[in-house]
Design a protein around this motif. Structure first.
Motif, PDB file in Angstrom:
ATOM      1  N   THR A 109       0.455  -1.481   0.194  1.00 24.84           N
ATOM      2  CA  THR A 109      -0.027  -0.032  -0.097  1.00 24.84           C
ATOM      3  C   THR A 109       0.771   1.382   0.220  1.00 24.84           C
ATOM      4  O   THR A 109       1.818   1.102   0.294  1.00 24.84           O
TER       5      THR A 109
ATOM      6  N   GLN B 238      -6.725   4.861  -0.003  1.00 23.39           N
ATOM      7  CA  GLN B 238      -7.835   3.290   0.347  1.00 23.39           C
ATOM      8  C   GLN B 238      -6.939   2.699  -1.081  1.00 23.39           C
ATOM      9  O   GLN B 238      -7.258   0.790  -1.343  1.00 23.39           O
ATOM     10  N   GLU B 239      -6.995   3.195  -2.426  1.00 27.19           N
ATOM     11  CA  GLU B 239      -7.680   3.079  -3.405  1.00 27.19           C
ATOM     12  C   GLU B 239      -6.413   2.819  -3.664  1.00 27.19           C
ATOM     13  O   GLU B 239      -5.624   1.499  -4.725  1.00 27.19           O
TER      14      GLU B 239
ATOM     15  N   SER C 263      -3.642   0.796  -3.809  1.00 32.58           N
ATOM     16  CA  SER C 263      -2.731  -0.599  -2.948  1.00 32.58           C
ATOM     17  C   SER C 263      -3.345  -1.938  -3.604  1.00 32.58           C
ATOM     18  O   SER C 263      -4.006  -1.740  -4.518  1.00 32.58           O
TER      19      SER C 263
END
Ligand code: FMN
Length: 438
Positions: free
Chosen positions: A350, A390-391, A393
């Protein structure tokens, strides 16, 4: 406060990486006839070259055609520099990697006792070589020993002339690759390959119990009972690697980078100080960067295998520690050697994890393996602010260990299954197909 992912990095030799994320070394198994690179491997690297990475580390290139780590490995030959038709494929490969300006660093390697029968030109009955005649330990059961004997056999202890021959092969390989346009090499001295056995013993991470390490195995890897100047104290065990670094440096342009990949050691283990001594030796010998990894065929911790968290230890404290397999060792190394340029590889998935390691000052740049196969554009995903944390990763499941491996207690097959799966995905890239997570 450490660097941002987007910040360029200038290595000691002057080579500039445009950012802090590099595609890690992953043996592609895509050699053409004669162990040469061809169109398929170039197609894969063209894909990565579009990704804007700080650098592309190639999969391991063997320095000796007789001893390969896998059947599809690339390898250089000792007469290569004088044979133009043998150089062209390497030039085309270097060009494919660097067509968009990303530096390519070729990982060079000798597998030592981890060379399966039939991999290389030594013949099916040709023995592997190692510092001592100690065979691999692939597991506890009888089946594991039988498989080991069939696949690898017992290595022959190297003579001093073998050692100087191998030093020469590393130098030859680096010279050829420099001549063909690569921006640098990385000496593979990790994962249980030949050089790893000289200087570094493997040990699991602190805070983690390794289910697979038994004392005998640990001692057999850690001890180097050679009686000559290549065995004994940590400096002497590091000698072959120091000779390789020094001799390569004399043969390549000043701005050609020389890195080294090493296994980590547990801070609490007696080998820790030996490892630190050896890192000092490699630094003095002039390496441009040190990559930290861990594991080998016997304990594939570099794949996050063979480790579990201690039941009574709290869950990992920091974002970086939750991801990076070898963060603690990197932090210890950084403390001792603030001037060494450190590359940390293994487990990063991430943007948050990568940024935490970089900004925390634990390492200078980060290596990305499997996520780079699933997303050759991983770097852009990490750098583009249009994607939320969050995206940004790439998380995926482990490849299941085959039932037969579990039944036969063959430890290496866990890491092997993972490697095979991802190698299959690399082959899909070579065929112009998209890749899938396990
Ligand atoms: C298919 C495959 C091949 C690999 N081959 C090599 C190799 O040639 N040299 C090397 O140093 N590491 C090799 N590795 C290990 C990776 O460089 C890296 O250390 C490991 O995948 C952990 O990083 P990751 O969690 O980002 O995948 C390989 C890994 C995979 C999946």
């Amino acid at each position: 406060m450490g660097p941002d992912i987007t910040e360029p990095l200038t290595l000691k030799c002057g080579l500039v990486l445009p950012n802090r994320l590099v595609k890690a070394a992953m043996a592609e198994g895509l050699a053409d006839k004669g162990h040469l690179p061809g169109e398929r491997i170039s197609r894969v690297y063209s894909e990565w070259a579009k990704g804007g990475w700080g650098a592309l580390l190639t999969g391991n290139i063997q320095v000796d055609v007789q001893h390969l780590g896998g059947y599809g490995d690339l390898a250089t030959r000792s007469n290569q520099a004088d044979e133009p038709q043998l150089l062209d494929p390497w030039k085309q490969y270097a060009e494919a990697c660097q067509e968009h300006g990303t530096p390519a660093i070729a990982q060079i390697c000798h597998p030592g006792r981890q060379s399966p029968r039939g991999a290389g030109e030594r013949g099916i009955f040709g023995q592997t070589i190692a510092p001592n005649a100690i065979p691999l330990n692939m597991g506890d059961g009888v089946a594991a020993s039988i498989v080991r004997n069939i696949v690898f056999g017992c290595p022959r202890a190297m003579s001093k002339s073998d050692i100087s021959h191998i030093v020469g092969q590393f130098v030859n390989c680096a010279r050829v690759l420099a001549q063909c346009g690569f921006s640098g090499i990385e000496i593979h001295a990790a994962h249980g390959y030949l050089l790893c056995m000289f200087p570094i013993s493997h040990h699991p991470m602190p805070g983690i119990v390794n289910r697979n390490v038994d004392t005998a195995q640990f001692l057999s890897l850690g001890s180097n009972d050679r009686q000559d100047e290549y065995g004994g104290n940590p400096e002497r065990r590091a000698r072959i690697v120091i000779e390789i670094i020094q001799q390569i440096r004399k043969e390549v342009p000043a701005n050609f980078c020389i890195g080294i990949k090493l296994n980590s050691a547990d801070h609490n283990a007696s080998e820790f100080e030996d490892t630190m001594t050896q890192i000092q030796c490699f630094y003095n010998a002039g390496v441009d960067f040190l990559e930290i990894s861990g594991g080998n065929y016997e304990d594939p911790t570099m794949m996050g295998r063979g480790v579990r968290e201690e039941p009574n230890k709290p869950k990992s404290q920091s974002t970086a520690a939750r991801e990076a397999f070898f963060l603690d060792f990197a932090a210890q190394t950084r403390k001792r050697f603030p001037d060494i340029t450190l590359l940390l590889t293994g487990g990063f998935r991430t943007r948050e994890g990568i940024e935490a390691a970089l900004k925390g000052g634990v390492c200078d740049f980060v290596g990305i393996g499997r996520p780079a196969v699933l997303r050759p554009d991983f770097l852009r995903l990490m750098m583009d602010p249009a994607y939320t944390n969050q995206e940004a990763s790439v998380v995926f499941s482990k490849v299941p260990v085959p039932l037969v491996a579990r039944l036969l207690q063959i430890k290496s097959l866990g890491g092997g299954a993972e490697t095979e799966y991802f190698r299959g995905q690399i082959h899909r890239l070579a065929d112009g197909l998209s890749t899938f997570a396990p």
